[in-house]
Design a protein around this motif. Structure first.
Motif, PDB file in Angstrom:
ATOM      1  N   VAL A 251      43.631  25.597  30.614  1.00 36.71           N
ATOM      2  CA  VAL A 251      44.380  25.024  31.605  1.00 36.71           C
ATOM      3  C   VAL A 251      45.190  26.184  32.331  1.00 36.71           C
ATOM      4  O   VAL A 251      45.474  26.023  33.647  1.00 36.71           O
ATOM      5  CB  VAL A 251      44.921  23.664  31.388  1.00 36.71           C
ATOM      6  CG1 VAL A 251      45.885  23.296  32.509  1.00 36.71           C
ATOM      7  CG2 VAL A 251      44.142  22.825  31.038  1.00 36.71           C
ATOM      8  N   THR A 252      45.871  26.859  31.554  1.00 39.11           N
ATOM      9  CA  THR A 252      46.586  27.932  31.856  1.00 39.11           C
ATOM     10  C   THR A 252      45.926  29.301  32.595  1.00 39.11           C
ATOM     11  O   THR A 252      46.289  29.417  33.748  1.00 39.11           O
ATOM     12  CB  THR A 252      47.586  28.504  30.758  1.00 39.11           C
ATOM     13  OG1 THR A 252      48.282  27.286  30.330  1.00 39.11           O
ATOM     14  CG2 THR A 252      48.460  29.630  31.458  1.00 39.11           C
ATOM     15  N   TYR A 253      45.072  29.616  32.089  1.00 36.61           N
ATOM     16  CA  TYR A 253      44.364  31.006  32.496  1.00 36.61           C
ATOM     17  C   TYR A 253      43.531  31.068  33.623  1.00 36.61           C
ATOM     18  O   TYR A 253      43.362  31.685  34.597  1.00 36.61           O
ATOM     19  CB  TYR A 253      43.820  31.580  31.298  1.00 36.61           C
ATOM     20  CG  TYR A 253      44.706  32.446  30.414  1.00 36.61           C
ATOM     21  CD1 TYR A 253      45.713  33.437  31.004  1.00 36.61           C
ATOM     22  CD2 TYR A 253      44.988  32.093  29.115  1.00 36.61           C
ATOM     23  CE1 TYR A 253      46.805  33.980  30.027  1.00 36.61           C
ATOM     24  CE2 TYR A 253      46.227  32.564  28.408  1.00 36.61           C
ATOM     25  CZ  TYR A 253      46.780  33.508  28.754  1.00 36.61           C
ATOM     26  OH  TYR A 253      47.768  34.139  27.968  1.00 36.61           O
ATOM     27  N   ILE A 254      42.686  29.914  33.709  1.00 34.26           N
ATOM     28  CA  ILE A 254      41.589  29.611  34.599  1.00 34.26           C
ATOM     29  C   ILE A 254      42.081  29.611  36.211  1.00 34.26           C
ATOM     30  O   ILE A 254      41.621  30.374  36.916  1.00 34.26           O
ATOM     31  CB  ILE A 254      40.587  28.541  34.249  1.00 34.26           C
ATOM     32  CG1 ILE A 254      39.685  28.642  33.201  1.00 34.26           C
ATOM     33  CG2 ILE A 254      39.685  28.239  35.447  1.00 34.26           C
ATOM     34  CD1 ILE A 254      38.889  27.585  32.632  1.00 34.26           C
ATOM     35  N   PRO A 255      43.053  28.901  36.639  1.00 31.47           N
ATOM     36  CA  PRO A 255      43.795  28.835  37.873  1.00 31.47           C
ATOM     37  C   PRO A 255      44.387  30.231  38.133  1.00 31.47           C
ATOM     38  O   PRO A 255      44.255  30.488  39.258  1.00 31.47           O
ATOM     39  CB  PRO A 255      44.632  27.803  37.760  1.00 31.47           C
ATOM     40  CG  PRO A 255      44.058  26.476  36.727  1.00 31.47           C
ATOM     41  CD  PRO A 255      43.759  27.705  35.709  1.00 31.47           C
ATOM     42  N   ALA A 256      44.877  30.529  36.947  1.00 30.01           N
ATOM     43  CA  ALA A 256      45.669  32.024  37.238  1.00 30.01           C
ATOM     44  C   ALA A 256      44.739  32.958  37.473  1.00 30.01           C
ATOM     45  O   ALA A 256      45.169  33.956  38.551  1.00 30.01           O
ATOM     46  CB  ALA A 256      46.686  32.425  35.840  1.00 30.01           C
ATOM     47  N   LEU A 257      43.665  33.315  36.678  1.00 36.81           N
ATOM     48  CA  LEU A 257      42.691  34.247  37.181  1.00 36.81           C
ATOM     49  C   LEU A 257      42.054  34.189  38.553  1.00 36.81           C
ATOM     50  O   LEU A 257      41.841  34.976  39.217  1.00 36.81           O
ATOM     51  CB  LEU A 257      41.734  34.259  36.271  1.00 36.81           C
ATOM     52  CG  LEU A 257      41.918  34.922  34.918  1.00 36.81           C
ATOM     53  CD1 LEU A 257      40.995  34.483  33.656  1.00 36.81           C
ATOM     54  CD2 LEU A 257      42.148  36.321  34.887  1.00 36.81           C
ATOM     55  N   PHE A 258      41.753  32.758  39.202  1.00 41.33           N
ATOM     56  CA  PHE A 258      41.273  32.432  40.309  1.00 41.33           C
ATOM     57  C   PHE A 258      42.216  32.810  41.339  1.00 41.33           C
ATOM     58  O   PHE A 258      41.784  33.572  42.394  1.00 41.33           O
ATOM     59  CB  PHE A 258      40.997  31.077  40.408  1.00 41.33           C
ATOM     60  CG  PHE A 258      40.546  30.439  41.824  1.00 41.33           C
ATOM     61  CD1 PHE A 258      39.235  30.545  41.993  1.00 41.33           C
ATOM     62  CD2 PHE A 258      41.425  30.345  42.788  1.00 41.33           C
ATOM     63  CE1 PHE A 258      38.443  30.377  43.396  1.00 41.33           C
ATOM     64  CE2 PHE A 258      40.859  29.794  44.234  1.00 41.33           C
ATOM     65  CZ  PHE A 258      39.538  29.936  44.422  1.00 41.33           C
ATOM     66  N   SER A 259      43.618  32.682  41.218  1.00 46.73           N
ATOM     67  CA  SER A 259      44.451  32.976  42.102  1.00 46.73           C
ATOM     68  C   SER A 259      44.747  34.534  42.278  1.00 46.73           C
ATOM     69  O   SER A 259      44.778  34.945  43.599  1.00 46.73           O
ATOM     70  CB  SER A 259      45.677  32.303  41.865  1.00 46.73           C
ATOM     71  OG  SER A 259      46.841  32.812  42.687  1.00 46.73           O
ATOM     72  N   PHE A 260      44.760  35.344  41.160  1.00 43.01           N
ATOM     73  CA  PHE A 260      44.896  36.462  41.140  1.00 43.01           C
ATOM     74  C   PHE A 260      43.531  37.216  41.864  1.00 43.01           C
ATOM     75  O   PHE A 260      43.864  38.227  42.666  1.00 43.01           O
ATOM     76  CB  PHE A 260      44.999  36.910  39.791  1.00 43.01           C
ATOM     77  CG  PHE A 260      44.817  38.540  39.427  1.00 43.01           C
ATOM     78  CD1 PHE A 260      46.138  39.549  39.947  1.00 43.01           C
ATOM     79  CD2 PHE A 260      43.591  39.013  39.120  1.00 43.01           C
ATOM     80  CE1 PHE A 260      45.749  40.827  39.769  1.00 43.01           C
ATOM     81  CE2 PHE A 260      43.705  40.649  38.823  1.00 43.01           C
ATOM     82  CZ  PHE A 260      44.677  41.285  39.177  1.00 43.01           C
ATOM     83  N   LEU A 261      42.513  36.893  41.325  1.00 44.37           N
ATOM     84  CA  LEU A 261      41.128  37.543  42.094  1.00 44.37           C
ATOM     85  C   LEU A 261      40.944  37.098  43.573  1.00 44.37           C
ATOM     86  O   LEU A 261      40.624  38.043  44.395  1.00 44.37           O
ATOM     87  CB  LEU A 261      39.962  37.048  41.445  1.00 44.37           C
ATOM     88  CG  LEU A 261      39.767  37.369  40.126  1.00 44.37           C
ATOM     89  CD1 LEU A 261      38.569  36.950  39.243  1.00 44.37           C
ATOM     90  CD2 LEU A 261      39.640  39.038  39.902  1.00 44.37           C
ATOM     91  N   THR A 262      41.497  35.709  43.899  1.00 41.17           N
ATOM     92  CA  THR A 262      41.314  35.549  45.595  1.00 41.17           C
ATOM     93  C   THR A 262      42.359  36.467  46.367  1.00 41.17           C
ATOM     94  O   THR A 262      41.856  36.846  47.399  1.00 41.17           O
ATOM     95  CB  THR A 262      41.715  34.004  45.610  1.00 41.17           C
ATOM     96  OG1 THR A 262      41.183  33.154  44.740  1.00 41.17           O
ATOM     97  CG2 THR A 262      41.904  33.771  47.016  1.00 41.17           C
TER      98      THR A 262
END
Length: 318
Positions: A251-262
């Motif tokens: 729950v923590t890392y998946i949205p964080a990685l999406f935001s960073f890569l976007t």
């Protein structure tokens, strides 16, 4: 130009909210308010239960208390400001306040990542070295791991607002976001932002790669130890103790990685979707973590039930 006011000094920024969805802001405020309320109630309940029940005074639950405090801090750094925008149309934020919010959000996010690593280490010791658990994970070590997580976040993020202060803002002061995110602020500058971008990437990659790497290594060792167990029940019980932690990691890392890569490569991602995911990354994990640990951890679940039964008995007696 913001409305009828021209801000040339750039002592203020203008937070748009969610671009393209301005007409839905009042509706979007409802889930944000509910998530924030759930964060406050859930995490406070977790801390209260662990504080009151001496059987829960163990390293695993001390880390969980730290995570609960950090989750409340993350949500409190963002949700009230979002509600100001969505409810009161309070879009203007002072430059220094914006930098302070940015610093707190990214600091608490890195602290959370560090605590997840510490919790992975706790599960590794509990499953791979159960006989030495109490001698390895002593209270002083637990405190040191918590202090290191906080110090790392505070020190690593500190250069970000300091580097932003040296930038010039000539024509743009409109942040198309619900909060002051580092790259969203940096992109508005009209001076060279190479150092800012490079340092931002360095911090994000070093934290994500190092922390995910350590967590992955811990779980490789854990799985090796679990599959060496002869009893199926023992394997199931050992993996069950990790279930809540694994859910929190996802729950923590998946949205964080999406935001960073976007921000770096997601040019075709609609801005509204990016901002929604970036907001979910900060609001959903703090609200979900207490529920996950409450459901998946038997000791906490039992103590929460007992707590409510005691309160019910007191009410009935009166």
């Amino acid at each position: 130009m913001v409305g009828n006011v021209t801000i040339r000094s750039f002592s203020y920024f203008f937070l748009v909210g969610i671009p393209g969805l301005e007409v839905f802001h009042s509706w979007l405020s409802i889930p944000i308010c509910l998530l924030y309320a759930l964060t406050l109630m859930g995490n406070c309940l977790i801390v209260l239960v662990i504080r009151e029940e001496s059987s829960l005074h163990q390293p695993m639950f001390f880390f969980l208390c730290m995570l609960a405090f950090d989750d409340v801090a993350i949500a409190s750094s963002t949700a009230p400001r979002m509600l100001d925008i969505f409810w009161l149309d309070a879009h203007v934020i002072r430059f220094d306040v914006c930098l302070a919010q940015m610093y707190l959000i990214h600091t608490f996010s890195i602290i959370e990542s560090g605590l997840l690593v510490a919790m992975a280490f706790d599960r590794y010791v509990a499953i791979c070295h159960p006989l030495h658990y109490a001698t390895i994970l002593t209270t002083p070590l637990v405190i040191k791991l918590g202090v290191v997580s906080v110090a790392r976040g505070a020190i690593m993020v500190l250069p970000c607002p300091l580097l932003i202060k040296r930038l010039r803002y000539c024509t743009q002061n409109i942040i198309r976001h619900t909060y002051c995110e580092h790259m969203a602020v940096v992109k508005l500058a009209c001076s060279n932002t190479y150092i800012n971008r490079s340092y931002g990437i360095f911090v994000a990659l070093s934290v994500i790669l190092m922390d995910i790497g350590l967590i992955f290594l811990s779980y490789v060792k854990i799985l090796q130890a679990v599959f060496r167990l002869s009893s199926k029940d023992a394997r199931s019980k050992a993996l069950g103790t990790c279930a809540a932690h694994i859910c929190t990691i996802l729950v923590t890392y998946i949205p964080a990685l999406f935001s960073f890569l976007t921000h770096r490569i997601g040019k075709r991602v609609p801005p509204s979707l990016h901002i929604i995911i970036a907001s979910i990354y900060l609001l959903v994990p703090p609200a979900v973590n207490p529920l996950v640990y409450g459901v998946k951890t038997k000791q906490i679940r039992d103590q929460v039930v007992l707590l409510f039964l005691r309160k019910k008995d007191k009410v009935s007696k009166h």
